[in-house]
Design a protein around this motif. Structure first.
Motif, PDB file in Angstrom:
ATOM      1  N   GLU A  90      77.526  65.416   1.724  1.00 28.55           N
ATOM      2  CA  GLU A  90      76.418  66.233   0.633  1.00 28.55           C
ATOM      3  C   GLU A  90      76.903  67.623   0.277  1.00 28.55           C
ATOM      4  OE1 GLU A  90      72.475  65.124   0.975  1.00 28.55           O
ATOM      5  OE2 GLU A  90      72.525  64.662  -1.047  1.00 28.55           O
TER       6      GLU A  90
ATOM      7  N   ILE B  18      80.485  70.945  -6.650  1.00 32.34           N
ATOM      8  CA  ILE B  18      79.927  70.784  -7.953  1.00 32.34           C
ATOM      9  C   ILE B  18      79.777  72.386  -8.319  1.00 32.34           C
ATOM     10  CG2 ILE B  18      77.670  70.956  -8.984  1.00 32.34           C
ATOM     11  CD1 ILE B  18      77.104  68.128  -7.589  1.00 32.34           C
ATOM     12  N   LEU B  19      79.499  73.338  -7.258  1.00 36.96           N
ATOM     13  CA  LEU B  19      79.624  74.845  -7.626  1.00 36.96           C
ATOM     14  C   LEU B  19      81.081  75.167  -7.958  1.00 36.96           C
ATOM     15  CD1 LEU B  19      77.052  76.217  -5.063  1.00 36.96           C
ATOM     16  CD2 LEU B  19      76.788  75.721  -7.385  1.00 36.96           C
TER      17      LEU B  19
ATOM     18  N   PHE C 269      72.476  77.751   0.243  1.00 41.99           N
ATOM     19  CA  PHE C 269      72.046  76.423   0.249  1.00 41.99           C
ATOM     20  C   PHE C 269      72.322  75.477   1.388  1.00 41.99           C
ATOM     21  CE2 PHE C 269      73.827  71.976  -0.384  1.00 41.99           C
ATOM     22  CZ  PHE C 269      72.655  71.528  -0.690  1.00 41.99           C
TER      23      PHE C 269
ATOM     24  N   HIS D 238      83.526  73.704  -9.509  1.00 41.39           N
ATOM     25  CA  HIS D 238      83.637  73.104 -10.716  1.00 41.39           C
ATOM     26  C   HIS D 238      82.884  73.818 -11.676  1.00 41.39           C
ATOM     27  CE1 HIS D 238      85.432  69.644 -13.070  1.00 41.39           C
ATOM     28  NE2 HIS D 238      84.454  69.724 -13.862  1.00 41.39           N
ATOM     29  N   ALA D 239      81.689  74.006 -11.381  1.00 43.73           N
ATOM     30  CA  ALA D 239      80.595  74.816 -12.449  1.00 43.73           C
ATOM     31  C   ALA D 239      81.103  76.083 -12.843  1.00 43.73           C
ATOM     32  CB  ALA D 239      79.292  74.788 -11.818  1.00 43.73           C
TER      33      ALA D 239
ATOM     34  N   VAL E 228      78.113  69.366  -2.879  1.00 41.11           N
ATOM     35  CA  VAL E 228      77.519  70.614  -3.726  1.00 41.11           C
ATOM     36  C   VAL E 228      78.401  71.594  -3.719  1.00 41.11           C
ATOM     37  CG1 VAL E 228      75.472  72.205  -3.267  1.00 41.11           C
ATOM     38  CG2 VAL E 228      75.232  69.953  -2.968  1.00 41.11           C
TER      39      VAL E 228
ATOM     40  N   LEU F 297      82.668  77.538 -16.217  1.00 41.87           N
ATOM     41  CA  LEU F 297      82.089  78.801 -17.038  1.00 41.87           C
ATOM     42  C   LEU F 297      83.173  79.796 -17.209  1.00 41.87           C
ATOM     43  CD1 LEU F 297      78.543  79.099 -15.284  1.00 41.87           C
ATOM     44  CD2 LEU F 297      78.965  78.210 -17.563  1.00 41.87           C
TER      45      LEU F 297
END
Lengths: 111, 155
Positions: free
Chosen positions: A51, A58-59, A99, A61-62, A55, A66
């Motif tokens: 997990e 995801i960060l 995180f 990719h995010a 995360v 952007l």
């Protein structure tokens, strides 16, 4: 080039997880017991580490996404794409480190 | 070697093999969609992660049926998760479609992989949408509340 490869790899992984994630959440319609059993596997430390990786993916990719948006829509974007990449990396580290501290203390702490 | 056309030159319509003439701007719409939905998804996904993994006292270990029941008793979280589901599935399925176009060299392989993605997309979106809106926080069997139901079901 490498950000492009990472974007594809992380995107694919996130999509595969999304399919599984909707299915595991759908277990709430079976019974509370079924759902809690399935979620119990997520509480395991191996899944906890996976997990953490999710995360992180995801960060990555995010923030790369952007950056792509800024490069595509801001007239000076292409000129500053390298700077934008490092801003993205900084934002990634700034969010991911706290995180991981919180998440890993949940996974490895207590019980 | 032939010289390539000036970028500002008027578009010449070529037909024949290898040149697909389309009437719509579907790929351009998709290109814009990936960027717009991407920005929205950053906010939706980060909110989802914070609400589920950071805010609860024990993080991921706090998540059980009662936790989901608590969240989905508010319309706000239902709509949040619904929008997240739809945007993420369209964004993800369209991304995978791009991989198929790039890496599957045989047209029949491309077709079958896209059919597979289409089926997975439809099944997961329909299932997820139904789950969000038919969710029962206090499930009863034969008049008795099931174990694991949240405390607010027994006033």
């Amino acid at each position: 080039m490498w950000s492009w490869v990472l974007h594809r790899v992380t995107g694919f992984l996130i999509f595969m997880f999304l399919l599984v994630h909707v299915l595991d959440t759908a277990m709430v319609r079976v019974s509370p017991e079924t759902y809690d059993n399935i979620m119990g596997t997520y509480h395991n430390w191996v899944m906890g580490l996976a997990e953490a990786g999710l995360v992180a993916a995801i960060l990555v990719h995010a923030f790369n996404g952007l950056r792509i948006v800024v490069v595509d829509f801001w007239s000076k974007g292409p000129k500053y794409q390298k700077t934008l990449l490092w801003i993205g990396v900084a934002a990634l580290v700034l969010l991911l480190v706290p995180f991981l501290v919180i998440h890993l203390s949940h996974i490895f702490g207590g019980e | 070697m032939t010289a390539i056309a000036d970028p500002k030159a008027p578009r010449t319509r070529q037909t024949g093999p290898g040149r697909r003439v389309t009437r719509t701007n579907a790929e351009a719409v998709g290109w814009v969609f990936m960027r717009v939905s991407g920005v929205v998804l950053v906010a939706l996904v980060l909110g989802h992660l914070v609400a589920n993994l950071v805010v609860p006292a024990d993080g991921v270990r706090s998540i059980d049926f009662a936790f989901v029941a608590g969240k989905w008793s508010s319309l706000g979280w239902q709509l949040w998760d619904l929008l997240l589901l739809w945007l993420a599935m369209i964004h993800g399925a369209n991304g995978v479609r791009t991989f198929i176009n790039d890496y599957a060299t045989k047209s029949t392989t491309r077709l079958w992989l896209k059919v597979l993605v289409g089926i997975a997309f439809a099944a997961v979106v329909v299932l997820g949408t139904l789950v969000i809106f038919t969710f029962d926080p206090c499930p009863m069997v034969d008049g008795a509340l099931l174990d694991g139901a949240p405390g607010f079901c027994t006033p």
